[in-house]
Structure formats: C-alpha cells, structure tokens
Design an enzyme around this catalytic site. Structure first.
Site, PDB file in Angstrom:
ATOM      1  N   HIS A 114      -2.819   7.327   7.226  1.00 24.48           N
ATOM      2  CA  HIS A 114      -1.815   8.245   6.647  1.00 24.48           C
ATOM      3  C   HIS A 114      -2.476   9.538   6.164  1.00 24.48           C
ATOM      4  O   HIS A 114      -1.902  10.627   6.289  1.00 24.48           O
ATOM      5  CB  HIS A 114      -1.126   7.604   5.437  1.00 24.48           C
ATOM      6  CG  HIS A 114       0.064   6.755   5.758  1.00 24.48           C
ATOM      7  ND1 HIS A 114       1.186   7.243   6.386  1.00 24.48           N
ATOM      8  CD2 HIS A 114       0.337   5.448   5.499  1.00 24.48           C
ATOM      9  CE1 HIS A 114       2.088   6.268   6.499  1.00 24.48           C
ATOM     10  NE2 HIS A 114       1.599   5.162   5.971  1.00 24.48           N
ATOM     11  N   HIS A 170      -4.617   1.267   7.565  1.00 27.59           N
ATOM     12  CA  HIS A 170      -3.266   1.848   7.699  1.00 27.59           C
ATOM     13  C   HIS A 170      -3.111   3.023   6.720  1.00 27.59           C
ATOM     14  O   HIS A 170      -2.584   4.079   7.090  1.00 27.59           O
ATOM     15  CB  HIS A 170      -2.244   0.734   7.424  1.00 27.59           C
ATOM     16  CG  HIS A 170      -0.806   1.151   7.348  1.00 27.59           C
ATOM     17  ND1 HIS A 170       0.159   0.671   8.218  1.00 27.59           N
ATOM     18  CD2 HIS A 170      -0.142   1.965   6.475  1.00 27.59           C
ATOM     19  CE1 HIS A 170       1.335   1.196   7.886  1.00 27.59           C
ATOM     20  NE2 HIS A 170       1.188   1.978   6.831  1.00 27.59           N
ATOM     21  N   GLU A 171      -3.596   2.848   5.492  1.00 27.99           N
ATOM     22  CA  GLU A 171      -3.456   3.912   4.472  1.00 27.99           C
ATOM     23  C   GLU A 171      -4.341   5.113   4.790  1.00 27.99           C
ATOM     24  O   GLU A 171      -3.919   6.266   4.626  1.00 27.99           O
ATOM     25  CB  GLU A 171      -3.784   3.382   3.073  1.00 27.99           C
ATOM     26  CG  GLU A 171      -2.922   2.220   2.585  1.00 27.99           C
ATOM     27  CD  GLU A 171      -1.437   2.406   2.779  1.00 27.99           C
ATOM     28  OE1 GLU A 171      -0.979   3.556   2.824  1.00 27.99           O
ATOM     29  OE2 GLU A 171      -0.737   1.395   2.903  1.00 27.99           O
ATOM     30  N   GLY A 195       0.844  -1.196   0.000  1.00 31.71           N
ATOM     31  CA  GLY A 195       0.000   0.000   0.000  1.00 31.71           C
ATOM     32  C   GLY A 195       0.871   1.234   0.000  1.00 31.71           C
ATOM     33  O   GLY A 195       2.060   1.160   0.337  1.00 31.71           O
ATOM     34  N   CYS A 200       5.782  -0.109   7.713  1.00 34.50           N
ATOM     35  CA  CYS A 200       5.432   1.083   6.937  1.00 34.50           C
ATOM     36  C   CYS A 200       6.662   1.515   6.147  1.00 34.50           C
ATOM     37  O   CYS A 200       7.760   1.570   6.702  1.00 34.50           O
ATOM     38  CB  CYS A 200       4.991   2.206   7.878  1.00 34.50           C
ATOM     39  SG  CYS A 200       4.509   3.719   7.014  1.00 34.50           S
ATOM     40  N   LEU A 201       6.456   1.829   4.883  1.00 36.27           N
ATOM     41  CA  LEU A 201       7.576   2.261   4.044  1.00 36.27           C
ATOM     42  C   LEU A 201       8.179   3.571   4.555  1.00 36.27           C
ATOM     43  O   LEU A 201       9.317   3.885   4.236  1.00 36.27           O
ATOM     44  CB  LEU A 201       7.118   2.401   2.586  1.00 36.27           C
ATOM     45  CG  LEU A 201       6.675   1.078   1.922  1.00 36.27           C
ATOM     46  CD1 LEU A 201       6.014   1.360   0.572  1.00 36.27           C
ATOM     47  CD2 LEU A 201       7.854   0.121   1.757  1.00 36.27           C
ATOM     48  N   GLN A 221       3.036   9.970   1.390  1.00 35.97           N
ATOM     49  CA  GLN A 221       4.353   9.324   1.507  1.00 35.97           C
ATOM     50  C   GLN A 221       5.295   9.713   0.369  1.00 35.97           C
ATOM     51  O   GLN A 221       6.498   9.487   0.460  1.00 35.97           O
ATOM     52  CB  GLN A 221       4.201   7.797   1.572  1.00 35.97           C
ATOM     53  CG  GLN A 221       3.491   7.337   2.849  1.00 35.97           C
ATOM     54  CD  GLN A 221       3.336   5.835   2.893  1.00 35.97           C
ATOM     55  OE1 GLN A 221       2.401   5.285   2.326  1.00 35.97           O
ATOM     56  NE2 GLN A 221       4.256   5.153   3.543  1.00 35.97           N
TER      57      GLN A 221
END
Ligand code: GNR
Ligand code: NI
Length: 173
Positions: free
Chosen positions: A140, A136-137, A46, A94-95, A51
């Site tokens: 963000h 999670h997205e 994702g 998480c990236l 990000q």
C-alpha cells in the site's frame, strides 16, 4: 482518538507512493492512534495510512488469533530486508476493496526493519499471516494493491465493478 473513513478503489490516491516519516511528532502518534481505531472498528488485521488519505509511510497491524490478547504493532518507514525463497498462498482481502477475496502468492517469511511509535529501530522476523499482512501493507505504501498480484482478467473485472458503483453513487448525490 477517532475512527476515520476508509478510502476504496477506484480512488487514485491508493496508487500514490507514500512519503517517509522524517520525525516522530505528536501528529504522527495521533495518526497512529486513529489508524488503530479505524482498523479495529472495521475490523481488519492491518491498515496503511494511505487508506485514510495520509501519504505517510506508516502501517498498523494486529494478527493476534481470536482468543489471544491483542498484539498491536505500529511500523514506521518499514522495509523488508530479507524474504524467504519459500512462497505461501493466502486468500487476501483489503478494506479498500470490500468483500473481494483472492489468493495471492508471496514469500512465506520476511524480516522487516522499521521504527516503532517511540522512534526506536526494530527488526522482526515474520511468518504466517503476519508475514502476508506486512507485505500487503508495505505494498500500500508503494501504491500497490493485492489485486495487482492476480490475473489481469480478474483485476479488470473487480476494478470495473467498483468504478460502476462509484459512478452510480455520484449520480445519486
Ligand atoms: O483485514 C485485512 N485482512 C487481510 C487478510 C489477508 C491478507 C491481508 C489482509 S490486510 C486487510 C486489511 C487491509 O486492507 N489492510 O491494508
Ligand atoms: Ni489493504
């Protein structure tokens, strides 16, 4: 089509709230394409627009299992319209917080309403990893990270580690 740099903590942009997409223009579609390229390159399951530095309420996900065909989903202005009472736990990463994994509890199933890349309104019932990933997205888009769902002690340790790394990187420039 381009792979973009992924922003990592403690960059303050990750705490900002993203703005709704007013109209799905060619620019919005180009951003979606870059997000897919960046997510698959990372690789991740994702990615939220913030990000890659765009405060736009758009996320991309692909939670297809390894041997299955890809299942790219682009969600514009996503909203959770229902969440199950049942909670499930996943080890999340998480990236934007590379190489850190912690268990997070969230509703096991959610119903999400969003616009797709063509501007059509969609509603989708999600469970398993997809339900976790979409929550999670959407976090963000509201400036929330998975470490905001763990103990303060653990979170402070993680943030400190990344703050120190950023300071050292800056000193070495
Ligand atoms: O690649 C990712 N893996 C992942 C694993 C468990 C729960 C959530 C995620 S999302 C993450 C990519 C990312 O940082 N998206 O914002
Ligand atoms: Ni993330």
């Amino acid at each position: 089509m381009a792979v973009r740099d992924i922003i990592v903590i403690p960059d303050p942009v990750l705490k900002q709230v993203s703005e709704p997409v007013a109209a799905i223009t060619d620019d919005v579609r180009a951003l979606a394409d870059d997000m897919f390229d960046t997510m698959y390159d990372a690789p991740g399951i994702g990615l939220a627009a913030v990000q890659i530095g765009q405060l736009t309420r758009m996320v991309v996900v692909d939670c297809a299992k390894d041997d299955n065909p890809p299942d790219p989903i682009c969600l514009i202005n996503p909203q959770i319209v229902w969440a199950s009472e049942e909670i499930s736990k996943y080890e999340e990463g998480c990236l934007s917080i590379p190489e850190i994994y912690e268990t997070v509890s969230r509703p096991a199933e959610v119903k999400v309403r969003y616009l797709n890349r063509d501007g059509d309104e969609q509603e989708r019932h999600c469970d398993g990893l997809l339900a976790t990933c979409i929550q999670h997205e959407i976090d963000h888009l509201n400036g929330v990270l998975f470490i905001d769902h763990i103990s303060r002690l653990k979170r402070d340790r993680i943030v400190k580690k990344f703050a120190k790394a950023a300071k050292l990187a800056k000193a070495g420039e």
